[in-house]
Design an enzyme around this catalytic site. Sequence first.
Site, PDB file in Angstrom:
ATOM      1  N   CYS A  28       2.552 -19.433 -15.203  1.00 42.63           N
ATOM      2  CA  CYS A  28       4.017 -19.192 -15.434  1.00 42.63           C
ATOM      3  C   CYS A  28       4.757 -20.089 -16.792  1.00 42.63           C
ATOM      4  O   CYS A  28       3.729 -21.021 -17.224  1.00 42.63           O
ATOM      5  CB  CYS A  28       5.098 -20.055 -13.748  1.00 42.63           C
ATOM      6  SG  CYS A  28       4.795 -22.414 -14.294  1.00 42.63           S
ATOM      7  N   CYS A  35       4.205 -23.983 -16.776  1.00 49.01           N
ATOM      8  CA  CYS A  35       2.782 -24.528 -17.049  1.00 49.01           C
ATOM      9  C   CYS A  35       2.294 -23.857 -18.534  1.00 49.01           C
ATOM     10  O   CYS A  35       1.822 -24.829 -19.401  1.00 49.01           O
ATOM     11  CB  CYS A  35       1.714 -23.198 -16.769  1.00 49.01           C
ATOM     12  SG  CYS A  35       1.852 -23.007 -14.976  1.00 49.01           S
ATOM     13  N   ASP A  53     -31.675   8.588 -63.209  1.00 51.86           N
ATOM     14  CA  ASP A  53     -31.557   7.660 -64.092  1.00 51.86           C
ATOM     15  C   ASP A  53     -33.542   8.006 -63.989  1.00 51.86           C
ATOM     16  O   ASP A  53     -34.297   7.513 -63.136  1.00 51.86           O
ATOM     17  CB  ASP A  53     -31.352   6.095 -63.552  1.00 51.86           C
ATOM     18  CG  ASP A  53     -31.887   5.177 -64.721  1.00 51.86           C
ATOM     19  OD1 ASP A  53     -31.515   5.410 -66.288  1.00 51.86           O
ATOM     20  OD2 ASP A  53     -32.090   4.149 -65.187  1.00 51.86           O
ATOM     21  N   ASP A 109     -31.631   2.263 -60.062  1.00 45.44           N
ATOM     22  CA  ASP A 109     -31.872   0.902 -59.500  1.00 45.44           C
ATOM     23  C   ASP A 109     -31.053  -0.481 -59.721  1.00 45.44           C
ATOM     24  O   ASP A 109     -31.224  -0.770 -59.370  1.00 45.44           O
ATOM     25  CB  ASP A 109     -33.439   0.521 -59.864  1.00 45.44           C
ATOM     26  CG  ASP A 109     -33.419   0.209 -61.617  1.00 45.44           C
ATOM     27  OD1 ASP A 109     -32.160   0.744 -62.360  1.00 45.44           O
ATOM     28  OD2 ASP A 109     -34.982   0.542 -62.343  1.00 45.44           O
ATOM     29  N   ASP A 143     -28.032   1.019 -65.160  1.00 48.12           N
ATOM     30  CA  ASP A 143     -26.984   2.458 -65.063  1.00 48.12           C
ATOM     31  C   ASP A 143     -25.651   2.236 -64.266  1.00 48.12           C
ATOM     32  O   ASP A 143     -25.662   2.921 -63.886  1.00 48.12           O
ATOM     33  CB  ASP A 143     -28.343   3.414 -64.419  1.00 48.12           C
ATOM     34  CG  ASP A 143     -29.504   3.027 -63.299  1.00 48.12           C
ATOM     35  OD1 ASP A 143     -28.755   2.287 -62.512  1.00 48.12           O
ATOM     36  OD2 ASP A 143     -29.918   3.436 -62.317  1.00 48.12           O
TER      37      ASP A 143
END
Lengths: 126, 790
Positions: free
Chosen positions: B14, B17, B462, B676, B680
């Site tokens: 309740c 509580c 690339d 990679d 680039d």
Amino acid sequence: MDATQLLVTLAGVAAIAWVNWYFFVAGRGAPAAIATAPTGPQEVPIVVDGGYAPASVAVQSGRPVRLLFDRRDNGSCTEEVVLPEFGIRRFLPTGKVTAVEFTPRRKGTFAFTCGMGMIRGKLIVR
Amino acid sequence: MPDSATIDVSGMTCAACSARVERALKRAPGVTDAHVNLVTAQAMVGFDPAATSPDQLAAVVRATGYGAEVPLPDRTAEEELDQRDSARAREETELRRKALMSLAAAVLTMLFSMPLAHGAGPGALVDPAVRLMQPLSHALESVAPWLYRLPGDALRWLLLLLTVPVVFWAGRHFYTRAWAAFRHRSADMNTLIAVGTGAAFLFSLATTVAPGWFRSRAVPPDVYYEAVVWIIALILLGNFFEARAKGRTSGAIRRLMGLKPATARVRRNGQDRDLPIAQVVAGDEILIRPGERIPVDGTVLEGTTAVDESMLTGEPLPVTRGPGDSVIGATVNGTGAIRMRAARVGRDTVLSRIIALVREAQGSRAPVQQLADRVSAVFVPVVISIAIAAAVLWFDLGPDPRGLHALVSAVTVLIIACPCAMGLAVPTAVMVGTGRGAELGVLIKGGAALQRAGEATVVVLDKTGTITEGRPAVTAVVPSSEFRVPSATSFELGTRNSELAILRAAASLEVLSEHPIAAAIVRAARERGIDPPAATGFAALPGHGVTGMVDGVSVAVGNPRLLEPLGIPAATDLVDRAAGLEEGGATVAWVVIGGSVAGLIGVADPVRPSSAGAVQSLRAMGLEVVMLTGDRPRAAERVGREIGVDRVVAELLPEAKLAEVRRLQAEGQVVAMAGDGLNDAPALAQSDVGIAMGTGTDVAMESGQITLMRGDLRGVRDAIALSRSTMRVIRQNLFWALIYNVIGIPVAAGALYPILGLRLSPAMAAAAMAFSSVSVVSNSLRLRKAVSKE
């Protein structure tokens, strides 16, 4: 057209209008639950039981958000919650509270939905 | 810095509580704020971590007489999957039991309904299912004539008896879930089934209880128990198959997680011990025996072996790993025992990052889903509206008995409509597609990347690190015709072969140098089984080369400028060779042994053996392949011809690469670019789909929208092929889901009745609906085998 037919037709039209009003229009003005934690993550408990309660949640941008999904039902429709804009798809076990954490960086209104996008909630970032 | 914690509180019944717990928490030392929610049974506490801890706060709650638990901050991916699997298994068992029970009941209701249909109900003439049943009905009559002598009222009660457990036990969840959704002003599949079967059941109940009332109003007291039971049985069966298929969509990530070994043999305090993987820390020394899985990421300290990395990179051939090489956790050690040093453990391992990435990708949404979302959001209320409209039209315009026709058509519309197929169309395909990608060593960031990669029209590559290996290697060792291996001392013992002698001498000096070309020479020597002796008197002449003594013989390695100060003429027969090598893009190192030119070593960034084949298949897929490089045009052209690209753009600075990508986009091309990520990066970011080439452990997974675990062009081909397959499946799914509803709903409403006199029965609608969502998931599952591994 006899009287019964007229009656049935009118009842049908009214039913269609009511369905569309109930699902599309009536829920719109529902206020958003606002996360009020002054410090730390902004926590919002959301009960999942065939839908989201509250279905509308307001948080501040830039601060971590912790949505606590408390899943009460066991239908497969609500078993996942998805926040597409935040790259989150989380399984919600029935009877448990699952925390979903992220930090919104952008203001706007975002959706949180079930795995299939049928059950929806709104996340308002202010 | 204040912290916050959530504590699960149990036993509160309740508001008093929760208020009590809240007061106790607020009084506790270090607590700045406390809020207890009765509904979620949780306390949210703001506190000063210097003064208290979540565990202490839980103790405070327990002292008030309630249970308290500090929840784990977040579930690991594995836990989540376990929970999902066990939930799925429970669901499957339950659905199977319910479906089988309902199917048995459905067969019985069919038998008991036949004598009723014998008296020709309203559906009898138009329902093809009933027409099909007629021969069966005659057969049944000859086997069990007593059934046909039972009064209709008795049969109806018998059918009700069979239907009640199906509706209230097997189909119960349709109604409870529909109601729960309804309260939230939302509607889903359950709503349609609940309203459809509910209407049919309630009507049948009324005619069973008070048949006289209907007869007095000239309405035959028909029952639709058979339809109700069949609908529930078939949909349960469909849900069962769907649950099973959905369980398989996460198979790839489950397999990835299964790769994680449970223990590692770690050396601690001079002793080797088997430790749980969670206890391994960075810096640990780990022993890996032949055939074992490498537990975490790290570096080989000792031993050489072949490692099977196929499960992570898709590379089918084992790779050689020796001292100094990196190894990845979850890969399988071959025949050699190795000792390694752990570098990354737990969440930081490549495997954990892959799993996290795939999970995130599976949660993302493809832009193509917007259409499905828009339809899903309004679907159910619209279908309900159509069902009502159909009922009204049948009542106003249809043949007698109008009321019954109206009911049947509304129910059929509600049942045939399938929102699930729409909702499952995209997510299941993205799930299986990204999972399959991980198996192929292709990590796709999400639905958007998948869609973009599937739409690509140009692939920009690339050169360095993408088409080529990205690290220089010795491509030629050319001894001078005048060179003789010095017969003096141990130099001769090293090797008599002049090529190897040149390499050995050069490597002895270069092992002390740090130039990338030096590293290539040393590696080439080691690969040929030469262990270069240490040079003495080493000296580096910046911009020229290096000199020193090897086995008592003077050696110098460098460019032609090195020769002049040493007063050594360049060997004439080598000048042309040097020019030829340089033409091909190689850097030439001159090697001087014992005061005269011994030969030269060509070092170049070699083209990957797989590049030509991959470019060919990209072109066969209808893509234009463009190579970008900063190299001189002639060398670039040569590489371009070798691998067969459509176009070469040379002498580009990084900004110029970016401009080239922009130019292509301005032409209306969708550009996928592989690089990679080193020189680039801007171009990669500008492209529509950036594909980052990973190399084993140094995977920059976050840099591209797609990351290749295996750094070669076959990955680019796989990524695009997989994306195309996934998009094809998505489009098929969406088309099917849309067209199914667009055709199914009007037919169910009776659109064909005025033309062909044909209409569907509710049970047929249920079968179609169950089949449609299962077929979408099954179609997505086909992607598990998409793009073959080579």
